[in-house]
Design an enzyme around this catalytic site. Structure first.
Site: not given
Length: 373
Positions: A59, A61, A84, A205, A209, A306
């Site tokens: 992490h 830290e 955490c 779409t 496309d 779309g």
């Protein structure tokens, strides 16, 4: 938040801003975990920096503590997310900070996790001076929107990307693809894809496309996003470019339960994961779609159109973020509108700017987040 914890009373907030910039290095590598950055300061000098670089790795830290070494003792830690407090893939950061002997921790956002949260209280009980959360809820969510949405709602986080002209057109004519934005904006879209579990488009779409919806113009990230096609009638062509990399990035096709069985079998034979769901406004019941997505492990979705699918998502109040790419030209009244007739109205207070507008080549990007109710 007490008066002493108010942002204006906290010294060194420039270090928290530096930590926020560092955190963003984790985009595409840490989801569904949050992006986190950390800066350690002693006697006014930065002695360690770090960020969460990949899922399962150290992490932020821990990375910063490793760089600081013994200089962390007596230092102040600036971290974007509350340390955490649980044993997950890695030990608790709260205990690592105690072991390092830090004097003070300033954090931006509270950890919403029922297991991972609570690190601030652990540190306070051990005598560490803890200040936070410094950021308001909107800023906290803006940095890790999917993480906070999933923690609060337990449903997939959905962002809608639209590339449109100054007169809010996405294509010159229906049924034909029109390049709207330049290469820099297109590269940014690919970078955005890398931070989502899946990329979604509607059947029109996909047909117009013939997109691949993969990450090619930016670093690929940890896991290729899955591709989703909302295709009520199971009309997707077996020759669609989506299928070229199905082994690397799976293709999920959502159809109506009463779509032709032969077409569903055709798509399955091509390698698609076909999900028949209930019909609904615009073609499919989006609640069913997102329930299946959740059950298959999809926690965040970038919808790239779309217009009809986008309007359906807006109408279902399923859009948590807009990525609006604006190109500096117009297409006129004959162009295809980004928000078609009949689209649900969006109230003036429904969305807010998540960050300052960005420039990508000759195009502008506005990022808008939905206000939590």
């Amino acid at each position: 938040m007490s008066g002493s914890d108010a942002p204006g009373a906290v010294e060194g907030l420039e270090h928290l801003e530096r930590a926020r910039a560092l955190a963003r290095n984790g985009w595409g590598w840490v989801h569904p975990n949050p992006m986190v950055g950390c800066v350690i300061v002693r006697d006014g000098a930065v002695v360690g920096e770090g960020w969460h670089a990949e899922v399962g790795g150290p992490h932020a830290e821990i990375a910063a503590l490793e760089r600081a070494g013994s200089a962390a003792r007596g230092a102040t830690v600036f971290v974007t997310l509350e340390p955490c407090n649980h044993h997950g893939r890695t030990p608790p950061c709260s205990l690592a900070l105690l072991d390092a002997g830090v004097d003070r921790v300033v954090f931006g956002a509270r950890d919403p996790g029922p297991e991972s949260g609570g690190g601030a209280e652990t540190l306070r009980r051990a005598g560490v001076d803890v200040v936070g959360p410094v950021w308001d809820d909107a800023l906290a969510r803006a940095e890790n929107p999917a993480f906070f949405h999933v923690a609060r709602h337990g449903t997939p986080y959905v962002a809608l990307k639209l590339a449109m002209t100054l007169d809010a057109r996405i294509s010159a004519t229906r049924g034909s693809g029109t390049p709207i934005t330049g290469p820099e904006a297109q590269a940014e879209v690919h970078r955005l894809r890398s931070g989502f579990d899946a990329v979604m488009v509607g059947a029109r779409t996909a047909r117009t496309d013939d997109p691949r919806l993969t990450v090619r113009l930016a670093p690929a990230g940890r896991t290729p996003p899955r591709r989703i096609v909302v295709d009520p009638s199971a009309s997707l062509s077996a020759d669609a470019a989506l299928f070229d990399e199905k082994e690397i990035a799976p293709v999920h096709v959502f159809t109506r339960v009463d779509a032709p069985e032969s077409d569903m079998e055709r798509l399955e034979a091509r390698g698609a994961h076909v999900h028949p769901v209930s019909p609904g406004p615009g073609g499919l019941d989006l609640e069913d779609v997102f329930r299946v997505c959740w059950d298959t492990g999809i926690r965040s979705i970038l919808c790239e159109g779309g217009a009809r699918l986008g309007a359906s998502l807006i109408g279902a109040r399923r859009v948590q973020r807009f990525y609006l790419f604006l190109a500096p030209f117009t297409l006129g009244a004959s162009g295809v509108p980004a928000f078609p007739d009949g689209a649900a109205r969006i109230g003036q207070e429904a969305f807010r700017l998540a960050c300052p507008p960005e420039r990508h080549g000759n195009d502008a990007l506005l990022v808008l987040d939905h206000e939590e109710e």
